[in-house]
Design a protein around this motif. Structure first.
Motif, PDB file in Angstrom:
ATOM      1  N   GLN A   1       0.935  -1.443   0.070  1.00 23.77           N
ATOM      2  CA  GLN A   1      -0.176   0.098   0.065  1.00 23.77           C
ATOM      3  C   GLN A   1       0.751   1.191   0.102  1.00 23.77           C
ATOM      4  O   GLN A   1       1.703   1.426   1.132  1.00 23.77           O
ATOM      5  N   PHE A   2       0.892   1.912  -1.303  1.00 24.20           N
ATOM      6  CA  PHE A   2       1.561   3.349  -1.285  1.00 24.20           C
ATOM      7  C   PHE A   2       1.293   4.395  -0.300  1.00 24.20           C
ATOM      8  O   PHE A   2       2.059   4.898   0.290  1.00 24.20           O
ATOM      9  N   ILE A   3       0.075   4.496   0.268  1.00 24.07           N
ATOM     10  CA  ILE A   3      -0.394   5.102   1.034  1.00 24.07           C
ATOM     11  C   ILE A   3      -0.419   4.731   2.440  1.00 24.07           C
ATOM     12  O   ILE A   3      -1.036   3.846   2.974  1.00 24.07           O
ATOM     13  N   ASN A   4       0.425   5.604   3.259  1.00 17.97           N
ATOM     14  CA  ASN A   4       0.296   5.006   4.721  1.00 17.97           C
ATOM     15  C   ASN A   4      -0.183   6.326   5.630  1.00 17.97           C
ATOM     16  O   ASN A   4       0.022   7.196   6.039  1.00 17.97           O
ATOM     17  N   PRO A   5      -1.492   5.903   6.169  1.00 19.61           N
ATOM     18  CA  PRO A   5      -2.226   6.975   6.828  1.00 19.61           C
ATOM     19  C   PRO A   5      -2.087   7.043   8.303  1.00 19.61           C
ATOM     20  O   PRO A   5      -2.315   8.072   8.836  1.00 19.61           O
TER      21      PRO A   5
ATOM     22  N   VAL B   1       3.882   9.778  -7.120  1.00 20.82           N
ATOM     23  CA  VAL B   1       4.914   9.130  -6.227  1.00 20.82           C
ATOM     24  C   VAL B   1       6.112  10.081  -5.723  1.00 20.82           C
ATOM     25  O   VAL B   1       6.607   9.942  -4.590  1.00 20.82           O
ATOM     26  N   LYS B   2       6.294  11.026  -6.825  1.00 19.31           N
ATOM     27  CA  LYS B   2       7.170  12.417  -6.184  1.00 19.31           C
ATOM     28  C   LYS B   2       6.676  13.072  -5.030  1.00 19.31           C
ATOM     29  O   LYS B   2       7.379  13.376  -4.249  1.00 19.31           O
ATOM     30  N   GLU B   3       5.241  13.321  -4.983  1.00 11.88           N
ATOM     31  CA  GLU B   3       4.644  13.799  -3.927  1.00 11.88           C
ATOM     32  C   GLU B   3       4.717  13.002  -2.576  1.00 11.88           C
ATOM     33  O   GLU B   3       5.234  13.727  -1.528  1.00 11.88           O
ATOM     34  N   LEU B   4       4.489  11.966  -2.929  1.00  8.20           N
ATOM     35  CA  LEU B   4       4.484  11.108  -1.693  1.00  8.20           C
ATOM     36  C   LEU B   4       6.117  10.889  -1.105  1.00  8.20           C
ATOM     37  O   LEU B   4       6.203  10.865   0.094  1.00  8.20           O
ATOM     38  N   LYS B   5       6.940  10.849  -1.913  1.00 14.35           N
ATOM     39  CA  LYS B   5       8.390  10.873  -1.512  1.00 14.35           C
ATOM     40  C   LYS B   5       8.756  11.977  -0.705  1.00 14.35           C
ATOM     41  O   LYS B   5       9.502  12.039   0.139  1.00 14.35           O
ATOM     42  N   ALA B   6       8.055  13.241  -1.078  1.00  9.93           N
ATOM     43  CA  ALA B   6       8.357  14.407  -0.350  1.00  9.93           C
ATOM     44  C   ALA B   6       7.925  14.242   1.201  1.00  9.93           C
ATOM     45  O   ALA B   6       8.309  15.347   2.105  1.00  9.93           O
ATOM     46  N   VAL B   7       6.948  13.588   1.454  1.00  8.98           N
ATOM     47  CA  VAL B   7       6.062  13.623   2.827  1.00  8.98           C
ATOM     48  C   VAL B   7       6.244  12.524   3.364  1.00  8.98           C
ATOM     49  O   VAL B   7       6.253  12.171   4.684  1.00  8.98           O
ATOM     50  N   SER B   8       6.378  11.152   2.818  1.00  9.16           N
ATOM     51  CA  SER B   8       6.265   9.961   3.576  1.00  9.16           C
ATOM     52  C   SER B   8       7.641   9.125   3.494  1.00  9.16           C
ATOM     53  O   SER B   8       8.095   8.783   2.530  1.00  9.16           O
ATOM     54  N   ALA B   9       7.995   8.876   4.743  1.00  4.59           N
ATOM     55  CA  ALA B   9       9.163   8.088   4.953  1.00  4.59           C
ATOM     56  C   ALA B   9       8.967   6.800   4.289  1.00  4.59           C
ATOM     57  O   ALA B   9       9.851   5.967   3.693  1.00  4.59           O
ATOM     58  N   TRP B  10       7.893   6.226   4.391  1.00  4.76           N
ATOM     59  CA  TRP B  10       7.309   5.015   4.148  1.00  4.76           C
ATOM     60  C   TRP B  10       7.705   4.644   2.519  1.00  4.76           C
ATOM     61  O   TRP B  10       8.216   3.457   2.219  1.00  4.76           O
ATOM     62  N   VAL B  11       7.455   5.778   1.814  1.00  6.27           N
ATOM     63  CA  VAL B  11       7.633   5.798   0.375  1.00  6.27           C
ATOM     64  C   VAL B  11       9.168   6.322  -0.036  1.00  6.27           C
ATOM     65  O   VAL B  11       9.845   5.560  -0.822  1.00  6.27           O
TER      66      VAL B  11
ATOM     67  N   ASP C   1       8.532   8.603 -10.534  1.00  5.93           N
ATOM     68  CA  ASP C   1       8.086   9.775  -9.911  1.00  5.93           C
ATOM     69  C   ASP C   1       6.666  10.494 -10.520  1.00  5.93           C
ATOM     70  O   ASP C   1       5.886  10.937  -9.559  1.00  5.93           O
ATOM     71  N   GLY C   2       6.506  10.214 -11.845  1.00  5.65           N
ATOM     72  CA  GLY C   2       5.484  10.834 -12.248  1.00  5.65           C
ATOM     73  C   GLY C   2       4.033   9.774 -12.222  1.00  5.65           C
ATOM     74  O   GLY C   2       2.912   9.998 -12.548  1.00  5.65           O
ATOM     75  N   VAL C   3       4.435   8.623 -11.405  1.00  3.16           N
ATOM     76  CA  VAL C   3       3.227   7.582 -11.558  1.00  3.16           C
ATOM     77  C   VAL C   3       2.121   8.209 -10.588  1.00  3.16           C
ATOM     78  O   VAL C   3       2.374   8.798  -9.529  1.00  3.16           O
ATOM     79  N   LYS C   4       0.833   8.477 -11.240  1.00  6.08           N
ATOM     80  CA  LYS C   4      -0.238   8.909 -10.248  1.00  6.08           C
ATOM     81  C   LYS C   4      -0.942   7.804  -9.388  1.00  6.08           C
ATOM     82  O   LYS C   4      -1.407   6.939 -10.151  1.00  6.08           O
ATOM     83  N   ILE C   5      -1.402   8.108  -8.515  1.00  4.89           N
ATOM     84  CA  ILE C   5      -1.943   7.182  -7.383  1.00  4.89           C
ATOM     85  C   ILE C   5      -3.377   7.765  -7.123  1.00  4.89           C
ATOM     86  O   ILE C   5      -3.319   8.926  -6.513  1.00  4.89           O
ATOM     87  N   SER C   6      -4.397   7.086  -7.304  1.00  7.66           N
ATOM     88  CA  SER C   6      -5.789   7.562  -7.152  1.00  7.66           C
ATOM     89  C   SER C   6      -6.011   7.028  -5.841  1.00  7.66           C
ATOM     90  O   SER C   6      -5.741   5.835  -5.462  1.00  7.66           O
TER      91      SER C   6
END
Length: 239
Positions: free
Chosen positions: A127-131, A157-167, A177-182
């Motif tokens: 799960q890419f999204i870590n709530p 993915v690039k946005e997630l890398k900026a805020v998520s240590a998990w990613v 980086d450009g992959v979009k996760i809905s």
């Protein structure tokens, strides 16, 4: 007649049920912060499916736990089952332990765990999204649209890398980086995330594969314990 009409109107006013008063929605970030206590965390289960547009398959079942430190996620323990094959990943601080699957078949005799620098999310079928991460949740709320008890949106993915240590700690090259996760988050009455459904698509040799991960979260703030494997079972070498 006039008095009769007034009496009827008064009676109707008395019999019309009062409209329910809805409580103001909880702030999910504040709700999450309230559960962050060392030695406590959240448990989760999930399933992964993928499709190439013509065929759809269940790819994996996931279960695990995130354990909090003083400010955020400090450790995790995840078991992933693909058919008859099972893998387990434990992350504590900056150290990761891996067992089963391909790595399990490459370990020296007598060893069941491979140790290396913690890479965060095990692979792209996780799960890419870590709530459970405060910054991640805040960005998801900012990117998404809230309607009732759900928040829907998309994030790269690039946005997630900026805020998520998990990613950011995972084995993901910049080419993704450009992959979009809905995503769609479902919130409980307490404002905590009870479900995350995320979807992303990748193209390979002219075929687009879409992966969907559906995760559910329970026991927010409960006591959990993530421990490293016994030292005698751990190695840093692969055959």
């Amino acid at each position: 007649m006039k008095q009769a009409l007034l009496a009827t109107a008064a009676l109707a006013a008395l019999t019309v049920p009062a409209l329910p008063v809805h409580a103001a929605p909880k702030d999910p970030v504040k709700a999450l912060n309230a559960t962050i206590v060392p030695g406590h965390g959240v448990r989760f289960t999930g399933s992964v499916t993928w499709t190439d547009g013509t065929d759809e398959r269940g790819a994996r079942d996931i279960k695990g736990v995130f354990q909090f430190g003083k400010k955020d996620v400090a450790a995790f323990d995840i078991t992933m089952k693909d058919g008859d094959e099972q893998q387990r990943v434990i992350g504590i601080g900056k150290t990761g332990y891996y067992s089963g699957g391909l790595i399990g078949r490459l370990l020296p005799e007598g060893k069941t765990w491979y140790k290396e620098k913690n890479r965060g999310m095990p692979d792209s079928w996780s799960q890419f999204i870590n709530p459970a991460e405060v910054k991640t949740l805040a960005r998801l709320l900012k990117n998404g649209t809230t309607k009732g008890d759900t928040v829907s949106g998309s994030i790269t993915v690039k946005e997630l890398k900026a805020v998520s240590a998990w990613v950011s700690a995972a084995r993901l090259g910049n080419e993704h980086d450009g992959v979009k996760i809905s995503y769609t988050l479902t919130l409980s009455s307490a404002g905590l995330v009870s479900r995350v459904r995320s979807t992303y698509a990748l193209a390979d040799d002219g075929t687009t594969y879409t992966s969907t991960v559906d995760s559910r979260y329970t026991g927010w703030g409960g006591k959990v314990s993530v421990k490293a494997p016994a030292p005698a079972t751990v190695t840093t070498k692969i055959r």
